[in-house]
Structure formats: C-alpha cells, structure tokens
Design an enzyme around this catalytic site. Structure first.
Site, short mmCIF file in Angstrom:
data_model
loop_
_atom_site.label_atom_id
_atom_site.label_comp_id
_atom_site.label_asym_id
_atom_site.label_seq_id
_atom_site.Cartn_x
_atom_site.Cartn_y
_atom_site.Cartn_z
N TYR A 110 0.85 -1.19 0.00
CA TYR A 110 0.00 0.00 0.00
C TYR A 110 0.89 1.24 0.00
O TYR A 110 1.90 1.29 0.70
CB TYR A 110 -0.88 -0.02 1.27
CG TYR A 110 -1.71 1.22 1.45
CD1 TYR A 110 -3.02 1.27 0.97
CD2 TYR A 110 -1.21 2.34 2.11
CE1 TYR A 110 -3.80 2.41 1.13
CE2 TYR A 110 -1.99 3.48 2.28
CZ TYR A 110 -3.28 3.50 1.79
OH TYR A 110 -4.04 4.63 1.96
N GLU A 198 -3.79 7.45 -3.78
CA GLU A 198 -3.71 6.18 -3.06
C GLU A 198 -3.51 5.03 -4.05
O GLU A 198 -4.30 4.86 -4.97
CB GLU A 198 -4.99 5.96 -2.26
CG GLU A 198 -4.93 4.72 -1.39
CD GLU A 198 -6.22 4.51 -0.61
OE1 GLU A 198 -6.20 4.62 0.63
OE2 GLU A 198 -7.25 4.25 -1.25
#
Ligand code: GDP
Ligand code: MN
Length: 396
Positions: A110, A198
């Site tokens: 991530y 993101e």
C-alpha cells in the site's frame, strides 16, 4: 474532486509512475475491442468513484474475447455496492480494460500521499499489508502503516523514501526504483494540488518490477482553477445531481441524510450554527446551504428551487444576516421563489441586519404565509414544529 481510476492512472503515468496498459470503454463492444488490442488476459474494472470494487464484484479477469464480452455485459449498467458506496450503490457507466497482471509470486503493498490536517503537511504512507483491506489494517494494526511527514518547503526527500522502502522490507537492490517510484508519486501529488493519491495495491512483481495496480485520486477543489485540464476530468454522473445544480449557481449545498428541515443561510459559520440550533430544538437539518455573503435575488430563487427538490424537506428555515445581501433583497428573492415555485411547505424566516424593516414589510405585504421570528432559537423551535406536523400529516 474525485476522478476515475483510469483517469488517475493517466495522470500518474505522465509523472513517470508505472501503471498497467489499459483503455476506457463505455460499451460492451468497446470493451471487447480494447481486450483484443491489449491481448488477453485482461482485467475488466468497473469505474466508479469508490473503492472496494473487487469485493463487490466489479473487478474480473477475462481470458478471452467471449469472456470479456460476458463480463463487460454483466458489469456495465450494474448497481455496484461496496463498503464505500453506501447501501444505494453506484451505477457503472464506464469500464477500464487493462492488461492482466500475473500476481503469482508478487507482493501487494500500500502506498499513499495524503494531506494530513493534524500536522498541516503532506504525509507519505506505506504498508507491506496492502491489497483490499487497508481500513482493517489501520483499525487493528496501525503500526503496520508507516508514515513520513513531508516538509512542503523542501519536498519529499530520497532518505524518506529509503526509510519507507526498508520498512516495507524490500530487497536492497530495489531501493533505487522504489525511491524513484515514490518521488514521482509525490511530484504528481504536488504538481496537481491533489488531496489524495492512493495506490492499493502497490505491486511488486516476481521480477522486482513496481507498478500501481490501482489508483484513487482526488484533487483539492480550491486549487482546480490552476488546472483547467484536470477540471475536464470531472464526472457529473458520480455526483449528487442537486449538488451539481447548486454549484452552477455558486451555492454551497450539501445534502444531509435523515433530516427534514431545509436550511437557507448566508455564511458557512451561520449555517453550522443554524444546523446546531435545529438539533437543539429537537429537529434535523436536511441540508447545508450557504448562499454566500453576496447572494442576489436570482440566487435565492435557485437556492429555494434546489432545497425544495429534496422530497425529504417538510419545512424551510431561512436564517440570514443582512450584510452585503440586504434583507430587502432576500425578501424579494424569497417572495418571487415562493410565488413561482408554488411553495407548499411552511417557511420560517429570521433575518437581521441591513434593511431589516423594509424586508419584513415586504414579506408582510406579499400576502404569502411566512412565519417570521426575531431570534434563532424561536425560529428553530417554529420550523422544527412545522416540519414535525407536516411529516405527521404526510404519514396519515
Ligand atoms: P478495489 O477493490 O476497488 O480497490 O480495486 P483494485 O483495483 O484494487 O482491484 C481489486 C483486486 O483485484 C486487487 O487487489 C487484485 O487482487 C485484483 N486485481 C486487479 N488487477 C488485477 C490483475 O491485473 N491481475 C490479477 N490477477 N488480479 C488483479
Ligand atoms: Mn484497490
């Protein structure tokens, strides 16, 4: 302003962030065509302004043209429900057809850049536990999310990227490309005045290649005037139709769930105070509507129209401080709107300030049935009572 994944990936790619090859498709035919061009397998991905699509059935692998057609047919037009769409879901109108990536032996991580309000600066976040459930990780194992605060004056430094890369336990031979990836991502964040970038999953393939397999991108609305090209990426289908309508007239309107008192207020602070006092009186605001300090009669009319288009609204409270927007101008706008729009719901008006006496006189002389109040508490009490009895009458 949020944008779609395929648009976000195009933006990131222009800053040197590697993304899989893909094409947008609005129809099943376009999807199949894109699949043939890219070569199978491809991933068919629903494009909506919300994450969690994989779990909701909006991301599927297609190994052939027939499969691609079948999947595109199923996903286009479906109402996709994910943990980010709310129970009503979102209708899928666009697909991203993307070269399938072999996840065998890969590592799903991530990576994100966000504006952190607590420190008043951008923060680069990374986690080795990427994939679909980052919210879970944040809730149960916050230590697994690494953070590097960025000093905006000097930007994201290479040593910070290295620190994150070590934290992700990436092989030292991958340091160089990880630093480049992260710095390119940060450059994109800064240059586009993004609010959020993101990448989940931030993927490391078996051979060490780093790639952004997903991209969630949103920009700071207040900076969009600097980016006419990005403004073009807005998808009105993804936004609340009343909010879109309101923005055309420079009205700051936000629909709220569960309330039945429509509020028209000038100034965001007064709007917040008005919502509070409605709650204090035992009611619930149906919206936040700031018509702005310098609204004119025409804007008031449009504001009224937008408020009333919300079927939940059982009574309207107008709470105006007469400054640049004088009370008589407000009265003129309200009277015109109530006549034009044939308003049936009770309207309570509280106004204070410039030309207050004149405004009140106009309301009185209009022959329309307004309820006026001198202070906010009284106004709130009245409108909540009116909304309550209107709702009761409707239920019978
Ligand atoms: P989200 O669920 O809305 O966050 O959508 P993502 O783009 O993150 O996709 C969800 C999941 O689909 C990913 O975590 C991957 O596991 C899977 N996925 C996406 N693209 C590919 C691909 O090219 N190949 C394979 N095998 N899986 C993929
Ligand atoms: Mn994702």
């Amino acid at each position: 302003m949020k944008i779609h994944e395929y648009q976000g990936k195009a933006v990131l790619s222009s800053f040197g962030v590697p993304v899989p090859k893909g094409k947008v498709a609005y129809t099943v035919d376009e999807a199949v065509e894109a699949g043939k061009e890219l070569g199978f397998p491809v991933v068919v991905k629903a494009q909506i302004h919300a994450g969690g699509r994989g779990k909701g059935g909006g991301v599927k692998l297609a190994k052939s043209a027939d499969e691609c057609e079948e999947i595109a047919k199923a996903i286009l037009g479906m109402t996709l429900k994910t943990h980010q769409t709310g129970p009503e879901g979102r209708v899928v109108r666009r697909l991203l057809i993307e070269q399938g990536v072999d996840l065998e032996g890969s590592k799903e991580m991530y990576l994100a850049v966000v504006l952190d309000r607590a420190s008043g600066s951008p923060v680069v976040m990374a986690s080795a536990q990427g994939g679909v459930d980052i919210e879970e990780v944040a809730a149960h194992d916050p230590g697994a999310i690494l953070k590097e605060r960025v000093n905006p004056a000097v930007g994201f430094q290479a040593f910070q990227a290295r620190k994150l890369a070590f934290g992700l336990r990436l092989h030292p031979t991958l340091l160089g490309r990880t630093v480049t990836f992260m710095q390119n991502l940060y450059r994109a964040f800064e240059a586009t005045d993004a609010a959020l970038l993101e990448i989940n999953p931030f993927l490391m393939l078996k051979d060490g290649t780093l790639i952004a397999l997903d991209a969630k991108v949103s920009f700071d609305d207040n900076a969009l005037y600097r980016h006419p090209d990005l403004k073009e990426l807005r998808d009105l289908d993804e936004e609340d139709p009343l909010e879109v309508e309101a923005s055309k007239f420079s009205l700051n309107y936000i629909k709220l769930e569960g309330g039945n008192v429509g509020c028209m207020v000038n100034g965001a602070g007064l709007a917040m105070a008005t919502m509070d006092i409605i709650k204090l009186a035992g009611g619930n605001p149906a919206n936040f509507l700031d018509v702005g300090g310098g609204a004119n009669a025409e804007q008031i009319r449009n504001a009224f129209r937008i408020l009333l288009a919300d079927k939940e609204v059982k009574a309207v409270l107008i709470n105006i401080f007469g400054g640049i927007l004088r009370c008589d101008v407000l009265a003129e706008g309200v009277i015109a709107a109530v006549r034009d729009l044939n308003v049936k719901v009770p309207v309570v008006i509280r106004m204070k300030g410039n030309n207050e006496a004149r405004g009140k006189e106009m309301l009185r002389d209009s022959g329309l049935n307004f309820s006026t109040a001198d202070d906010m508490k009284e106004a709130a009490r009245r409108v909540v009572a009116a909304a309550g009895s209107a709702a009761m009458a409707g239920a019978q």
